[in-house]
Design a protein around this motif. Structure first.
Motif, PDB file in Angstrom:
ATOM      1  N   LEU A 131      46.502  43.870   3.753  1.00 31.47           N
ATOM      2  CA  LEU A 131      47.220  44.385   3.038  1.00 31.47           C
ATOM      3  C   LEU A 131      48.781  44.097   3.160  1.00 31.47           C
ATOM      4  O   LEU A 131      49.342  43.845   4.669  1.00 31.47           O
ATOM      5  CB  LEU A 131      47.411  45.859   2.509  1.00 31.47           C
ATOM      6  N   ILE A 132      49.231  43.319   2.278  1.00 31.60           N
ATOM      7  CA  ILE A 132      50.735  42.786   3.229  1.00 31.60           C
ATOM      8  C   ILE A 132      51.804  43.782   2.329  1.00 31.60           C
ATOM      9  O   ILE A 132      51.673  44.435   1.425  1.00 31.60           O
ATOM     10  CB  ILE A 132      51.387  41.563   2.123  1.00 31.60           C
ATOM     11  N   GLU A 133      52.838  44.875   3.267  1.00 37.98           N
ATOM     12  CA  GLU A 133      53.438  45.662   3.867  1.00 37.98           C
ATOM     13  C   GLU A 133      55.176  44.697   3.404  1.00 37.98           C
ATOM     14  O   GLU A 133      55.344  44.046   3.777  1.00 37.98           O
ATOM     15  CB  GLU A 133      53.622  46.688   3.799  1.00 37.98           C
ATOM     16  N   ARG A 134      56.108  45.069   2.471  1.00 38.33           N
ATOM     17  CA  ARG A 134      57.179  44.980   1.964  1.00 38.33           C
ATOM     18  C   ARG A 134      57.882  46.278   2.353  1.00 38.33           C
ATOM     19  O   ARG A 134      57.918  47.281   1.214  1.00 38.33           O
ATOM     20  CB  ARG A 134      57.374  44.449   0.598  1.00 38.33           C
ATOM     21  N   ARG A 135      58.968  46.915   3.284  1.00 42.54           N
ATOM     22  CA  ARG A 135      59.704  47.708   2.740  1.00 42.54           C
ATOM     23  C   ARG A 135      61.475  46.628   2.930  1.00 42.54           C
ATOM     24  O   ARG A 135      61.827  45.539   3.573  1.00 42.54           O
ATOM     25  CB  ARG A 135      60.200  47.974   3.991  1.00 42.54           C
ATOM     26  N   VAL A 136      61.636  48.140   1.179  1.00 41.13           N
ATOM     27  CA  VAL A 136      63.390  47.367   1.078  1.00 41.13           C
ATOM     28  C   VAL A 136      64.555  48.697   1.343  1.00 41.13           C
ATOM     29  O   VAL A 136      63.796  49.080   1.064  1.00 41.13           O
ATOM     30  CB  VAL A 136      63.455  46.916  -0.818  1.00 41.13           C
ATOM     31  N   TRP A 137      65.045  48.035   2.271  1.00 40.63           N
ATOM     32  CA  TRP A 137      66.273  49.010   1.869  1.00 40.63           C
ATOM     33  C   TRP A 137      67.298  49.221   1.192  1.00 40.63           C
ATOM     34  O   TRP A 137      67.698  48.561   1.886  1.00 40.63           O
ATOM     35  CB  TRP A 137      66.250  49.842   4.381  1.00 40.63           C
ATOM     36  N   LEU A 138      67.922  50.355   1.257  1.00 40.89           N
ATOM     37  CA  LEU A 138      68.930  50.217   0.243  1.00 40.89           C
ATOM     38  C   LEU A 138      70.312  51.483   0.869  1.00 40.89           C
ATOM     39  O   LEU A 138      69.647  52.242   0.907  1.00 40.89           O
ATOM     40  CB  LEU A 138      68.799  50.511  -1.435  1.00 40.89           C
ATOM     41  N   HIS A 139      71.031  51.357   0.027  1.00 37.25           N
ATOM     42  CA  HIS A 139      72.555  52.184   0.545  1.00 37.25           C
ATOM     43  C   HIS A 139      72.821  51.958  -0.522  1.00 37.25           C
ATOM     44  O   HIS A 139      73.126  51.332  -1.752  1.00 37.25           O
ATOM     45  CB  HIS A 139      73.279  51.842   1.837  1.00 37.25           C
ATOM     46  N   GLY A 140      73.175  53.589  -1.107  1.00 34.95           N
ATOM     47  CA  GLY A 140      73.342  53.740  -2.623  1.00 34.95           C
ATOM     48  C   GLY A 140      75.529  53.892  -2.173  1.00 34.95           C
ATOM     49  O   GLY A 140      75.942  54.400  -1.095  1.00 34.95           O
ATOM     50  N   VAL A 141      76.141  53.142  -3.226  1.00 39.37           N
ATOM     51  CA  VAL A 141      77.686  52.767  -2.716  1.00 39.37           C
ATOM     52  C   VAL A 141      78.556  53.427  -3.476  1.00 39.37           C
ATOM     53  O   VAL A 141      79.260  54.116  -2.160  1.00 39.37           O
ATOM     54  CB  VAL A 141      78.397  51.242  -3.391  1.00 39.37           C
ATOM     55  N   GLN A 142      78.527  54.319  -4.522  1.00 47.82           N
ATOM     56  CA  GLN A 142      79.051  55.366  -4.793  1.00 47.82           C
ATOM     57  C   GLN A 142      78.361  56.639  -4.286  1.00 47.82           C
ATOM     58  O   GLN A 142      79.578  57.718  -3.563  1.00 47.82           O
ATOM     59  CB  GLN A 142      78.944  55.646  -6.484  1.00 47.82           C
ATOM     60  N   THR A 143      77.164  57.145  -4.260  1.00 47.12           N
ATOM     61  CA  THR A 143      76.781  58.112  -3.932  1.00 47.12           C
ATOM     62  C   THR A 143      76.511  58.334  -1.933  1.00 47.12           C
ATOM     63  O   THR A 143      76.207  59.553  -1.834  1.00 47.12           O
ATOM     64  CB  THR A 143      75.131  58.190  -4.227  1.00 47.12           C
ATOM     65  N   GLY A 144      76.544  57.014  -1.552  1.00 51.37           N
ATOM     66  CA  GLY A 144      76.046  57.381  -0.090  1.00 51.37           C
ATOM     67  C   GLY A 144      74.504  57.329   0.465  1.00 51.37           C
ATOM     68  O   GLY A 144      74.255  57.715   1.686  1.00 51.37           O
ATOM     69  N   GLN A 145      73.847  57.878  -0.667  1.00 49.28           N
ATOM     70  CA  GLN A 145      72.592  57.887  -0.709  1.00 49.28           C
ATOM     71  C   GLN A 145      71.459  56.613  -0.082  1.00 49.28           C
ATOM     72  O   GLN A 145      71.904  55.496  -0.648  1.00 49.28           O
ATOM     73  CB  GLN A 145      71.884  58.042  -1.804  1.00 49.28           C
ATOM     74  N   ARG A 146      70.566  56.979   1.066  1.00 50.21           N
ATOM     75  CA  ARG A 146      69.654  55.610   1.619  1.00 50.21           C
ATOM     76  C   ARG A 146      68.597  55.864   0.646  1.00 50.21           C
ATOM     77  O   ARG A 146      68.166  57.050   0.916  1.00 50.21           O
ATOM     78  CB  ARG A 146      68.764  56.119   2.924  1.00 50.21           C
TER      79      ARG A 146
END
Length: 446
Positions: free
Chosen positions: A277-292
């Motif tokens: 399997l090919i795994e892809r991880r995308v990490w995000l940061h919420g600019v307004q909420t500060g949530q990851r």
């Protein structure tokens, strides 16, 4: 019209060979046709054959008439590289039929998918026997898991009683046998944890400590399974995820908490797993909420991911978070505008204390989480000749970094403070993106 950087385009390459081949196809003379609209760019690449290549800029998403099984192929990457380096060489206008039909089909497929999800959710809600059948299935699985966990706990006690000193390279076979029995007990996630512990056997000077820590997390899982009726909803969801108990994506989309925000793409990692399997991880940061958030996807070789992500861009999107005591993994409900890295202000900074506190809270709530996003501001990079370290406040973080990437980051910093975003695994940081007043760096397989 959206614009990209050459670094962010190369970061989409499936491997270093594709990135190198794409760089070799960026001579304008190799592209007798280059066109662009607000929605897409397209071109015809002249090689052994003439290939029609197109990129939907909203993703970006790629399509090419070449026979390559890689995605994106070298032609798609080269086309987007040309667009990133010099948009003026693209003739503006309405897309040709072979492009407009593809864009229309993408829109149609997206609409059909949303409609199918709504219909499936409605069918489940209307079926009076669905809940009863699901409960019986869960009870049957729990019965098998309980037997497997009882065997696992006895096996763990035996390892400790005999002591780690009795372990040899031949011990891997016995540990693999225990993992196989957990797969039979419908707990493949626990089996993976046993294999993860086995991978540390006799590996480096710190192997006893690493093995004991991994076995300790397995023992903690055994205790949690035994007292699962006392766990709250979030902890129960984490326990099922630990065992490899799948959760239906439609259920997540229908029931999970949804968060709309301007999400900065902290980094993107694409790796091949042992099961092909090919795994892809995308990490995000919420600019307004500060949530990851973590958007985790898997595909088989030859298939394509539904959506591409450009590191350091910002995406206006709505996410649905999987149930968890420390929500991190999420599904994308809807995406809207995308802002390239060059056209956006940097998000608000956070202190080292705030970053470590967030990690500590996630670990306390879900001790089996293995990766955590970190945003390290005002750092300096050093090298001892063998390994790079990131000095952040009063801590020197060891980095998982290839030599060429390390020197590229040092050159970017010029000895001045650097902001680095990456994955923390509990012992080292894997940098994925970085920026300074001089520019930015994006991890790629090159």
């Amino acid at each position: 019209m959206q614009q990209f950087s050459a670094e962010s385009v190369l970061a989409l390459a499936p491997d270093a060979a594709s990135a190198k081949a794409a760089n070799g196809l960026t001579k304008p003379g190799q592209w007798p046709l280059l066109g662009a609209s607000d929605a897409a760019v397209w071109g015809e690449c002249q090689g052994s054959s003439r290939y029609q290549t197109q990129v939907d800029l909203s993703g970006p998403s790629f399509r090419c008439s070449c026979p390559s099984r890689k995605f994106p192929c070298k032609h798609g990457l080269a086309l987007l590289l040309l667009w990133a380096k010099n948009p003026s060489q693209f003739q503006q206008g309405s897309p040709p039929t072979w492009v407009s039909e593809w864009l229309a089909s993408r829109t149609e497929r997206s609409q059909k998918k949303e409609e199918k999800q709504r219909e499936k959710a409605a069918e489940k809600a209307a079926d009076p026997h669905a809940a009863e059948a699901a409960l019986k299935s869960a009870q049957k699985r729990w019965s098998r898991i309980d037997k497997g966990v009882a065997e696992l706990q006895q096996w763990l006690l035996d390892q400790v009683a005999q002591g780690l000193g009795h372990l040899t390279p031949a011990s891997h076979e016995a540990w693999e046998s225990m993992a196989a029995r957990l797969v039979d007990a419908q707990a493949p996630g626990l089996a993976q944890r046993v294999r993860y512990a086995a991978a540390a056997l006799l590996d480096g000077p710190q192997w006893p400590e690493n093995v004991l820590r991994r076995l300790g997390l397995l023992q903690l899982a055994c205790h949690a399974i035994q007292r699962r009726d006392a766990l709250d909803e979030g902890a129960s969801a984490d326990l099922r995820a630990l065992m490899g108990w799948p959760i239906d994506k439609d259920t997540v989309l229908a029931q999970a908490t949804k968060v709309s925000d301007q999400w900065q793409v902290l980094g993107v990692v694409q790796e091949e797993r042992d099961n092909n399997l090919i795994e892809r991880r995308v990490w995000l940061h919420g600019v307004q909420t500060g949530q990851r958030a973590l958007v985790l996807d898997h595909i088989f070789p030859g298939r394509v991911f539904e959506q591409s992500w450009m590191a350091l861009s910002q995406v206006q999107a709505t996410l649905a978070f999987y149930p968890s005591a420390a929500p991190l993994r999420a599904l994308v409900v809807q995406t809207e505008a995308i802002t390239p890295a060059a056209d956006q202000p940097p998000p608000p900074t956070s202190t080292p204390a705030q970053e470590w506190q967030a990690v500590a809270q996630r670990v306390a709530a879900n001790p089996w989480g293995s990766l955590h996003p970190l945003r390290c501001h005002n750092t300096t990079l050093t090298s001892d000749g063998e390994r790079f370290h990131l000095h952040w406040d009063d801590v020197a973080l060891p980095l998982q970094l290839h030599l060429n990437d390390g020197w590229a980051l040092l050159a970017l910093s010029g000895g001045h403070p650097l902001t680095v975003q990456g994955e923390w695994d509990g012992s080292s940081l894997r940098p994925l993106t970085a920026h300074s007043p001089e520019g930015f760096w994006i991890w790629s397989p090159v």
